[in-house]
Write a protein that holds these residues in place. Structure first.
Motif, mmCIF file in Angstrom:
data_model
loop_
_atom_site.group_PDB
_atom_site.id
_atom_site.type_symbol
_atom_site.label_atom_id
_atom_site.label_comp_id
_atom_site.label_asym_id
_atom_site.label_seq_id
_atom_site.Cartn_x
_atom_site.Cartn_y
_atom_site.Cartn_z
ATOM 1 N N VAL A 158 0.868 -1.173 0.000
ATOM 2 C CA VAL A 158 0.000 0.000 0.000
ATOM 3 C C VAL A 158 0.909 1.229 0.000
ATOM 4 C CG1 VAL A 158 -1.878 1.170 1.192
ATOM 5 C CG2 VAL A 158 -1.644 -1.323 1.369
ATOM 6 N N ILE A 159 0.804 2.014 -1.055
ATOM 7 C CA ILE A 159 1.711 3.159 -1.212
ATOM 8 C C ILE A 159 0.907 4.448 -1.167
ATOM 9 C CG2 ILE A 159 3.323 4.313 -2.794
ATOM 10 C CD1 ILE A 159 3.770 1.312 -3.877
ATOM 11 N N ILE A 160 1.309 5.337 -0.285
ATOM 12 C CA ILE A 160 0.698 6.668 -0.195
ATOM 13 C C ILE A 160 1.740 7.688 -0.623
ATOM 14 C CG2 ILE A 160 -0.177 8.437 1.378
ATOM 15 C CD1 ILE A 160 -2.234 6.602 1.871
ATOM 16 N N ARG A 161 1.306 8.651 -1.412
ATOM 17 C CA ARG A 161 2.220 9.701 -1.872
ATOM 18 C C ARG A 161 1.633 11.073 -1.566
ATOM 19 N NH1 ARG A 161 5.618 7.076 -5.769
ATOM 20 N NH2 ARG A 161 4.679 5.100 -6.408
ATOM 21 N N ASN A 162 2.484 11.952 -1.044
ATOM 22 C CA ASN A 162 2.103 13.350 -0.807
ATOM 23 C C ASN A 162 2.740 14.287 -1.820
ATOM 24 O OD1 ASN A 162 0.556 12.902 1.683
ATOM 25 N ND2 ASN A 162 2.540 12.251 2.518
ATOM 26 N N ALA A 203 7.413 11.677 -6.818
ATOM 27 C CA ALA A 203 8.773 11.130 -6.687
ATOM 28 C C ALA A 203 8.772 9.731 -7.284
ATOM 29 C CB ALA A 203 9.213 11.072 -5.215
ATOM 30 N N GLY A 204 9.957 9.181 -7.440
ATOM 31 C CA GLY A 204 10.127 7.775 -7.802
ATOM 32 C C GLY A 204 9.336 7.351 -9.019
ATOM 33 N N SER A 205 8.660 6.185 -8.882
ATOM 34 C CA SER A 205 7.978 5.610 -10.039
ATOM 35 C C SER A 205 6.816 6.499 -10.512
ATOM 36 C CB SER A 205 7.472 4.202 -9.723
ATOM 37 O OG SER A 205 6.451 4.230 -8.757
ATOM 38 N N PHE A 206 6.215 7.238 -9.580
ATOM 39 C CA PHE A 206 5.125 8.150 -9.987
ATOM 40 C C PHE A 206 5.656 9.246 -10.906
ATOM 41 C CE2 PHE A 206 2.505 11.865 -9.826
ATOM 42 C CZ PHE A 206 1.206 11.402 -9.740
ATOM 43 N N ILE A 232 7.485 12.352 1.870
ATOM 44 C CA ILE A 232 7.172 12.412 0.433
ATOM 45 C C ILE A 232 6.207 11.294 0.043
ATOM 46 C CG2 ILE A 232 8.164 12.294 -1.905
ATOM 47 C CD1 ILE A 232 8.968 14.832 -0.293
ATOM 48 N N ASP A 233 6.568 10.064 0.415
ATOM 49 C CA ASP A 233 5.713 8.900 0.151
ATOM 50 C C ASP A 233 6.172 7.750 1.030
ATOM 51 O OD1 ASP A 233 7.978 7.756 -1.115
ATOM 52 O OD2 ASP A 233 7.336 8.409 -3.097
ATOM 53 N N PHE A 234 5.419 6.672 1.041
ATOM 54 C CA PHE A 234 5.816 5.490 1.815
ATOM 55 C C PHE A 234 5.020 4.271 1.368
ATOM 56 C CE2 PHE A 234 2.060 5.165 4.538
ATOM 57 C CZ PHE A 234 1.574 6.462 4.536
ATOM 58 N N LYS A 235 5.535 3.114 1.777
ATOM 59 C CA LYS A 235 4.873 1.828 1.495
ATOM 60 C C LYS A 235 4.628 1.129 2.823
ATOM 61 C CE LYS A 235 6.961 -1.822 1.279
ATOM 62 N NZ LYS A 235 7.157 -2.927 2.258
ATOM 63 N N ILE A 236 3.416 0.622 3.015
ATOM 64 C CA ILE A 236 3.126 -0.167 4.211
ATOM 65 C C ILE A 236 2.436 -1.466 3.821
ATOM 66 C CG2 ILE A 236 3.068 1.639 5.997
ATOM 67 C CD1 ILE A 236 0.126 2.020 5.519
ATOM 68 N N PRO A 260 13.454 4.294 6.859
ATOM 69 C CA PRO A 260 13.990 4.948 5.650
ATOM 70 C C PRO A 260 14.084 3.984 4.449
ATOM 71 C CG PRO A 260 15.291 5.546 7.574
ATOM 72 C CD PRO A 260 14.389 4.415 7.992
ATOM 73 N N ASP A 261 13.927 2.664 4.703
ATOM 74 C CA ASP A 261 13.851 1.710 3.580
ATOM 75 C C ASP A 261 12.523 1.838 2.843
ATOM 76 O OD1 ASP A 261 16.272 0.578 4.308
ATOM 77 O OD2 ASP A 261 15.510 -1.480 4.395
ATOM 78 N N THR A 262 11.494 2.212 3.570
ATOM 79 C CA THR A 262 10.131 2.124 3.025
ATOM 80 C C THR A 262 9.422 3.480 2.916
ATOM 81 O OG1 THR A 262 9.189 1.744 5.219
ATOM 82 C CG2 THR A 262 9.842 -0.214 3.980
ATOM 83 N N CYS A 263 10.128 4.543 3.282
ATOM 84 C CA CYS A 263 9.558 5.898 3.170
ATOM 85 C C CYS A 263 10.538 6.772 2.390
ATOM 86 C CB CYS A 263 9.429 6.560 4.541
ATOM 87 S SG CYS A 263 8.453 5.690 5.762
ATOM 88 N N ARG A 264 10.015 7.771 1.689
ATOM 89 C CA ARG A 264 10.905 8.834 1.199
ATOM 90 C C ARG A 264 10.811 9.992 2.183
ATOM 91 N NH1 ARG A 264 9.456 7.064 -4.201
ATOM 92 N NH2 ARG A 264 11.353 6.199 -5.099
ATOM 93 N N LEU A 265 11.942 10.365 2.729
ATOM 94 C CA LEU A 265 12.020 11.387 3.768
ATOM 95 C C LEU A 265 13.013 12.447 3.318
ATOM 96 C CD1 LEU A 265 12.387 8.826 6.730
ATOM 97 C CD2 LEU A 265 10.288 10.011 6.039
ATOM 98 N N PHE A 288 20.838 4.929 -1.449
ATOM 99 C CA PHE A 288 21.401 3.622 -1.848
ATOM 100 C C PHE A 288 20.964 3.261 -3.271
ATOM 101 C CE2 PHE A 288 20.482 -0.968 -2.212
ATOM 102 C CZ PHE A 288 21.762 -1.492 -2.075
ATOM 103 N N ARG A 289 19.645 3.382 -3.524
ATOM 104 C CA ARG A 289 19.133 3.004 -4.855
ATOM 105 C C ARG A 289 19.858 3.771 -5.957
ATOM 106 N NH1 ARG A 289 13.961 4.097 -2.245
ATOM 107 N NH2 ARG A 289 13.026 2.144 -1.519
ATOM 108 N N ARG A 290 20.127 5.057 -5.711
ATOM 109 C CA ARG A 290 20.656 5.945 -6.763
ATOM 110 C C ARG A 290 22.126 6.271 -6.601
ATOM 111 N NH1 ARG A 290 15.505 10.230 -7.118
ATOM 112 N NH2 ARG A 290 13.907 8.614 -7.011
#
Ligand code: TMP
Length: 235
Positions: free
Chosen positions: A91-95, A98-101, A174-178, A195-200, A214-216
């Motif tokens: 479940v991904i929420i974005r404010n 960023a990223g794939s969006f 910014i966004d996160f996955k739960i 910080p693995d599962t949220c963009r901060l 890490f990803r980039r």
């Protein structure tokens, strides 16, 4: 509480049985992967930070009416949690974009949305966690409509609570996955918030304080995790 057999080893955590069939022990690793495991590395100290940060935030969420799997922090890296059946939805929420969006929509990152988005991915590594909607989830019987409604309701509460909390730490969520699980018929929040599962992003400098470093290959990965942990003030 004692660890019995290893039930499952994921990319970032190990999960052990205990003498209580309703209780598991999760053990957070420093291992990091990205792009469905294609990129591998280590983020020194990450396991302890993600464990303690998740527990800290889950405790706050409990006070705001979101049930979680948290039971007890056993050590820097280990926590006793309720044994759930994971609902195979990310479940991904974005404010902000960023990223794939941002990529999908041809937008730059960091554009604030008029209201948050919620999306689902089907949690399936072989398929690369494809984007799905509620109708796919119902068609594939991944969850009931009532469960999905509960998941959506909780996800937006998690967003409201975390946004306000991170804002007080000078961090933009910014966004996160739960992920959620079923525990004796109830939907509860499971997995982790870290910080693995949220963009901060730092609110002032917009510096990325999360796994995108890490990803980039942005450098200072450990420093970013330490900085988030320092701001939580839970040493
Ligand atoms: P995305 O922009 O790559 O779709 O990521 C959205 C959010 O989900 C972001 O905060 C990072 C998080 N995320 C995970 O926790 N696990 C994953 O496997 C992926 C791809 C993203």
């Amino acid at each position: 509480m004692e660890k019995k057999e290893l039930l499952y080893e994921g990319k970032a955590k190990k999960v052990f049985a205990t003498e209580d069939p309703d209780v598991l022990i999760v053990d957070y690793k420093d291992d990091a992967t990205a792009f469905n495991g294609l990129k591998k590395g280590t983020i020194v100290g990450k396991g302890a930070i993600n464990n303690r940060m998740t527990n800290h935030i889950f405790k706050i969420l409990e006070t705001k009416g979101v049930p979680t799997h948290y039971i007890e922090e056993l050590s820097d890296r280990e926590t006793a949690v309720k044994k759930v059946e994971i609902v195979p939805l990310e479940v991904i929420i974005r404010n902000f974009s960023a990223g794939s969006f941002a990529k999908k929509m041809g937008m730059e990152e960091g554009i604030k949305f008029k209201q948050p988005t919620l999306e689902f991915s089907y949690k399936n590594d072989d398929l690369g966690d494809p984007f799905i909607n509620k109708y796919y989830a119902l068609a594939l019987d991944l969850a009931t409509e009532e469960e999905i409604n509960t998941i959506e309701k909780y996800a937006f509460i998690v967003n409201d609570v975390m946004r306000e909390y991170f804002d007080s730490l000078g961090i933009e969520l910014i966004d996160f996955k739960i992920e959620f699980g079923r525990y004796h018929g109830q939907i509860i929040l499971a997995d982790e918030v870290s910080p693995d599962t949220c963009r901060l992003w730092d609110k002032e400098t917009h510096e990325k304080l999360d796994k995108d470093r890490f990803r980039r290959d942005l450098g200072n990965v450990e420093d970013a995790y330490q900085e988030v942990f320092r701001r939580l003030g839970i040493h």
